[in-house]
Motif scaffolding. Structure first.
Motif, short mmCIF file in Angstrom:
data_model
loop_
_atom_site.label_atom_id
_atom_site.label_comp_id
_atom_site.label_asym_id
_atom_site.label_seq_id
_atom_site.Cartn_x
_atom_site.Cartn_y
_atom_site.Cartn_z
N THR A 128 16.90 37.30 27.35
CA THR A 128 16.20 38.53 26.98
C THR A 128 17.18 39.57 26.44
OG1 THR A 128 14.50 38.10 28.62
CG2 THR A 128 14.73 40.38 27.90
N SER B 89 22.17 42.24 30.04
CA SER B 89 23.59 41.86 29.85
C SER B 89 23.83 41.39 28.42
CB SER B 89 24.01 40.77 30.86
OG SER B 89 23.91 41.25 32.17
N ILE C 43 26.62 30.53 34.98
CA ILE C 43 26.33 30.70 36.41
C ILE C 43 25.62 32.02 36.73
CG2 ILE C 43 27.47 31.15 38.65
CD1 ILE C 43 29.49 29.01 37.89
N1 SAM Z 1 20.38 37.89 28.10
C1 SAM Z 1 20.66 36.84 29.03
C2 SAM Z 1 19.52 36.77 30.06
O1 SAM Z 1 18.44 37.31 29.79
O2 SAM Z 1 19.70 36.15 31.11
C3 SAM Z 1 22.02 37.00 29.67
C4 SAM Z 1 23.15 36.98 28.70
S1 SAM Z 1 24.73 37.17 29.44
C5 SAM Z 1 25.74 37.48 28.05
C6 SAM Z 1 25.19 35.51 29.81
C7 SAM Z 1 25.20 35.24 31.31
O3 SAM Z 1 23.88 34.95 31.75
C8 SAM Z 1 26.02 34.00 31.68
O4 SAM Z 1 27.39 34.31 31.84
C9 SAM Z 1 25.38 33.60 32.99
O5 SAM Z 1 25.83 34.41 34.05
C10 SAM Z 1 23.90 33.91 32.71
N2 SAM Z 1 23.24 32.74 32.12
C11 SAM Z 1 22.79 32.61 30.85
N3 SAM Z 1 22.24 31.39 30.66
C12 SAM Z 1 22.35 30.72 31.84
C13 SAM Z 1 21.99 29.42 32.28
N4 SAM Z 1 21.40 28.55 31.47
N5 SAM Z 1 22.23 29.10 33.57
C14 SAM Z 1 22.83 29.97 34.41
N6 SAM Z 1 23.21 31.21 34.04
C15 SAM Z 1 22.97 31.59 32.77
#
Ligand code: SAM
Length: 235
Positions: free
Chosen positions: A88, A92, A219
């Motif tokens: 989303t 983050s 993670i």
């Molecule tokens: N916008 C994203 C959301 O809505 O979750 C998050 C983006 S942030 C830059 C990326 C972080 O989200 C990763 O470092 C991890 O902590 C988490 N993340 C994203 N995809 C994931 C997945 N498939 N499994 C576990 N954690 C995930």
């Protein structure tokens, strides 16, 4: 007078292309412009779904300059969608600045429901889901210890995002303040082939991390509150 456009915040899959919703595809096809965190990364997804809408990049390094130009397009009546590399937008990820600017210009902002890592991680963690707090990424250095010290006192489940190479350090730092018996969960590679949940005490999770040649993948880390930790036993 021309009706102003809408800003659509469109979630995209976090690892499984099948998690794109029908409405997300329809929206991305119908808008005048898709603002992408990275046009090359999103190109794979957009091509997969036959979305040929013009794209522009909007990321942390050009966000300030570009936001106003995008808002001007919407004021002139064009609908714009924002997507991030995964999940989303705004969670983050870039999105907050454009959302604020659109609202300040009295434009309509519509966020589509969809993929994000934190909600599936929480739902399947086995930790209480009735009250939770999303912390996202902790600051890497300055203020990190202080924040952890505050968060271990939370009476809600705490959800962190963390990189695989830092997860061992995060667990060790939390253990300093929460003790080794606090229940926690590592949710790894959600929606992907190697999806995995590691549940247990901080001590057990630290041992799991230490036993891996290298922790890989993305993670979500979840921490039970002290009170809940004493009530539940994760297996
Ligand atoms: N916008 C994203 C959301 O809505 O979750 C998050 C983006 S942030 C830059 C990326 C972080 O989200 C990763 O470092 C991890 O902590 C988490 N993340 C994203 N995809 C994931 C997945 N498939 N499994 C576990 N954690 C995930």
């Amino acid at each position: 007078m021309q009706k102003p456009g809408t800003l659509f915040l469109v979630p995209t899959p976090i690892g499984n292309l099948g998690d794109m919703t029908v409405r997300a595809v329809q929206t991305l096809k119908s808008v005048a412009l898709v603002a992408c965190e990275d046009t090359r990364t999103s190109g794979v997804l957009l091509n997969h779904y036959g979305i040929e809408t013009p794209r522009t990049s909007l990321h942390a390094h050009n966000e300030h300059g570009k936001v106003q130009r995008i808002v001007e397009k919407m004021i002139l009546g064009e609908d714009v969608a924002l997507i991030s590399d995964a999940g989303t937008p705004g969670i983050s990820d870039p999105g907050y600045l454009l959302t604020r600017a659109a609202l300040d210009a009295h434009l309509n902002v519509c966020a589509l429901p969809g993929a994000s890592a934190l909600i599936p991680a929480l739902a399947a963690s086995g930790l209480p889901t009735d009250k939770f707090v999303f912390e996202g990424f902790l600051p890497p250095k300055k203020g990190r210890q202080t924040r952890i010290k505050e968060l271990v006192e939370e009476d809600r489940t705490v959800i962190f995002y963390e990189s695989p190479h830092r997860i061992g350090k995060l667990i060790a730092q939390i253990m300093e303040f929460a003790g080794e018996d606090r229940q926690a969960v590592i949710a790894r590679e959600l929606s992907k082939i190697y999806e995995e949940y590691v549940r247990g005490t901080l001590k057990e999770l630290a041992a799991w991390v230490a036993a891996q040649p290298k922790v890989r993948g993305e993670i979500v880390f979840l921490l039970a509150s002290q009170k809940n930790s004493e009530r539940i036993k994760l297996v």
